[in-house]
Write an enzyme that holds these catalytic residues in place. Structure first.
Site, short mmCIF file in Angstrom:
data_model
loop_
_atom_site.label_atom_id
_atom_site.label_comp_id
_atom_site.label_asym_id
_atom_site.label_seq_id
_atom_site.Cartn_x
_atom_site.Cartn_y
_atom_site.Cartn_z
N ARG A 198 3.17 -1.83 -5.78
CA ARG A 198 3.22 -0.57 -6.54
C ARG A 198 4.54 0.20 -6.40
NH1 ARG A 198 -1.58 1.97 -7.58
NH2 ARG A 198 -2.42 0.75 -5.86
N TYR A 206 -10.62 3.85 -11.56
CA TYR A 206 -10.61 4.70 -10.35
C TYR A 206 -10.61 6.19 -10.68
CZ TYR A 206 -8.20 0.42 -8.62
OH TYR A 206 -7.82 -0.86 -8.32
N CYS A 210 -15.63 0.15 -26.48
CA CYS A 210 -16.96 0.74 -26.56
C CYS A 210 -17.55 1.01 -25.18
CB CYS A 210 -17.89 -0.15 -27.37
SG CYS A 210 -17.32 -0.34 -29.05
N GLU A 211 -16.82 1.77 -24.40
CA GLU A 211 -17.29 2.23 -23.09
C GLU A 211 -16.77 3.65 -22.98
OE1 GLU A 211 -19.07 0.69 -20.76
OE2 GLU A 211 -19.04 -1.35 -21.54
N ARG A 258 -6.49 1.67 -14.82
CA ARG A 258 -6.65 2.54 -13.64
C ARG A 258 -7.42 3.84 -13.90
NH1 ARG A 258 -3.16 4.59 -10.95
NH2 ARG A 258 -3.96 4.14 -8.89
N GLY A 299 0.77 -1.23 0.00
CA GLY A 299 0.00 0.00 0.00
C GLY A 299 0.80 1.28 0.00
C1 LIG Z 1 -2.64 -5.68 -3.56
C2 LIG Z 1 -2.06 -6.19 -2.32
C3 LIG Z 1 -0.75 -5.83 -1.96
C4 LIG Z 1 0.09 -4.88 -2.76
O1 LIG Z 1 -0.44 -3.60 -2.78
P1 LIG Z 1 0.39 -2.38 -3.39
O2 LIG Z 1 -0.57 -1.25 -3.33
O3 LIG Z 1 0.73 -2.76 -4.79
O4 LIG Z 1 1.59 -2.19 -2.54
C5 LIG Z 1 -0.23 -6.39 -0.82
N1 LIG Z 1 -0.94 -7.26 -0.07
C6 LIG Z 1 -2.18 -7.62 -0.37
C7 LIG Z 1 -2.90 -8.58 0.51
C8 LIG Z 1 -2.79 -7.10 -1.51
O5 LIG Z 1 -4.04 -7.44 -1.82
#
Ligand SMILES: *Cc1c(COP(=O)(O)O)cnc(C)c1O
Length: 414
Positions: free
Chosen positions: A272, A311, A338-339, A307, A227
């Site tokens: 990410r 989002y 086609c969206e 993305r 995350g």
């Molecule tokens: C998607 C996910 C990650 C990785 O998330 P990032 O945003 O790419 O760092 C890590 N752990 C779990 C359980 C996930 O679903």
């Protein structure tokens, strides 16, 4: 934002490969992986398990393996990808949810660390694959924590166990003879504030203390999840790995060492931030359309990068050879699906665009190609790796119409 574009390699790739394609830069991925590892190495037993779902390509996984990372998997194909590059045993974190039995069987067979998403999965795992000596659980703090926009409010999230269930789950496992334990959570996604991750560590450390007091278990690791965000906008700054690591180190001393719970290993499973900034989707302008708005039609579409459509996410666009031209015209940049949400950019100021211009869509090194799909008969693009020695390697070819039809048998029509 990472503005370090390997322009020369992109031009070289354009001579060899048809657009669209994703291009990844090995040197920048390695440099970032080393900085990440170095910053977090101040934490006891630190290990990063790269979230395979971000960029599930074995050539990338091999690079990350060489940099000392494990993998975080949540499906059978992701487990097999890890196996194919020689990542197995406790170098794999299996963090899945709503898990099919055969995935547990494979995870157990590979000796991976199994991270359970629900208390009912203890019995399910025992029945289908047997219980390993090491078990981890995913904690959902519910109303105790706020998530962020992408991942949502924890109490609305399908993931993880409640605090009460968590205590019960460790008790059950202990009774069943499990001897080693871990604790996991993942409460934010694409988050740029360092404090969030320090707060997550605090929450897990406090929980580790409580678990020890209540049931006498000494956890072997906490996994802070993934995350960590990346700057998608030019004015945004990357997170400081050092700031997160130092914040966690301080809490480790005051909560873990003080309570005699050391050694407790610290794990992360980022995707990410590891590869995202080092990939670009390269696409060509094939149409210009002027109706109520001015549209630039490119040869990529949302099947190559979902993305923005999914989002409303911002992805920066550079027009090759027009880097110094002023962004004086407002366009929507669209694909051919086609969206109407198949747009890479809406009301984006760009230099004046002509048919044949080449665009680089930034930050596609994670959750880019991987999120592709075949709706509307759209085919996924190739992936190209710029190697450290400057050569270009096709690490995944583009899909063909034959691939798209591979699951159909036209002969039965007759
Ligand atoms: C998607 C996910 C990650 C990785 O998330 P990032 O945003 O790419 O760092 C890590 N752990 C779990 C359980 C996930 O679903």
């Amino acid at each position: 934002m990472n503005l370090n574009i390997p322009t020369k390699a992109v031009r070289e790739a354009l001579k060899k490969f048809p657009t669209p394609f994703h291009l990844y830069d090995e040197a920048q991925i390695r440099e970032n992986a080393r900085r990440f590892k170095k910053a977090f190495s101040i934490l006891p037993g630190f290990k990063e398990f790269f979230a395979v779902k971000g960029l599930p390509n074995p050539y990338i996984l091999k690079i990350l393996k060489e940099e000392g990372f494990g993998t975080d998997c949540s499906s059978l194909p992701e487990l097999i990808l890890s196996e194919k590059v020689g990542i197995r045993g406790e170098n794999i974190m299996f963090s899945s949810n709503d898990t099919p039995a055969k995935e547990y069987v494979k995870a157990k067979e590979l000796g991976s660390i199994i991270n359970l998403d629900d208390i009912s999965h203890i019995e399910f795992l025992e029945k289908n694959a047997g219980l390993p000596d090491l078990i981890s659980f995913r904690y959902n703090p519910g109303p105790a924590r706020k998530g962020n926009v992408i991942i949502g409010d924890p109490k609305e999230a399908k993931y993880g166990l409640t605090r009460k269930q968590l205590i019960e789950a460790y008790k059950i496992c202990k009774q069943k003879g499990v001897t080693r334990f871990g604790l996991h959570t993942m409460v934010v996604s694409n988050e740029l504030k360092e404090e969030y991750f320090i707060e997550t560590a605090k929450m897990l450390f406090e929980l580790a203390v409580e678990i020890n007091k209540e049931i006498g278990i000494k956890l072997e690791f906490v996994n802070l999840g993934g995350g960590i965000g990346i700057p998608y906008k030019p004015e945004e700054r990357p997170v400081s790995y050092e700031k997160i690591a130092k914040g966690i180190q301080k809490l480790y001393q005051s909560l873990i060492e003080k309570n005699n719970l050391a050694p407790l290993k610290i794990f992360m499973e980022c995707g990410r931030v590891i590869t995202g900034p080092y990939g670009w989707l390269v696409t060509k302008v094939i149409h210009m359309k002027h109706t109520y708005k001015d549209y630039v039609g490119v040869d990529a579409n949302m099947a190559n990068l979902m993305r923005p459509a999914m989002y409303g996410a911002y992805h920066h666009i550079t027009v090759l050879g027009k880097e110094d031209k002023k962004p004086i015209h407002v366009y929507d940049v669209t694909g051919s699906l086609c969206e109407n949400n198949d747009k890479f950019a809406i009301d984006r100021k760009l230099p004046v665009i002509e048919i044949g211009d080449l665009m680089l869509i930034h930050n596609t090194g994670a959750h880019g190609h991987a999120m592709g799909f075949n709706y509307n008969g759209k085919l996924r693009s190739s992936e190209i790796l710029l190697r450290e020695n400057g050569s270009l390697q096709l690490i995944r070819r583009a899909e063909t119409v034959e691939d798209y039809f591979a699951t159909l048998d036209f002969n039965k029509l007759k």
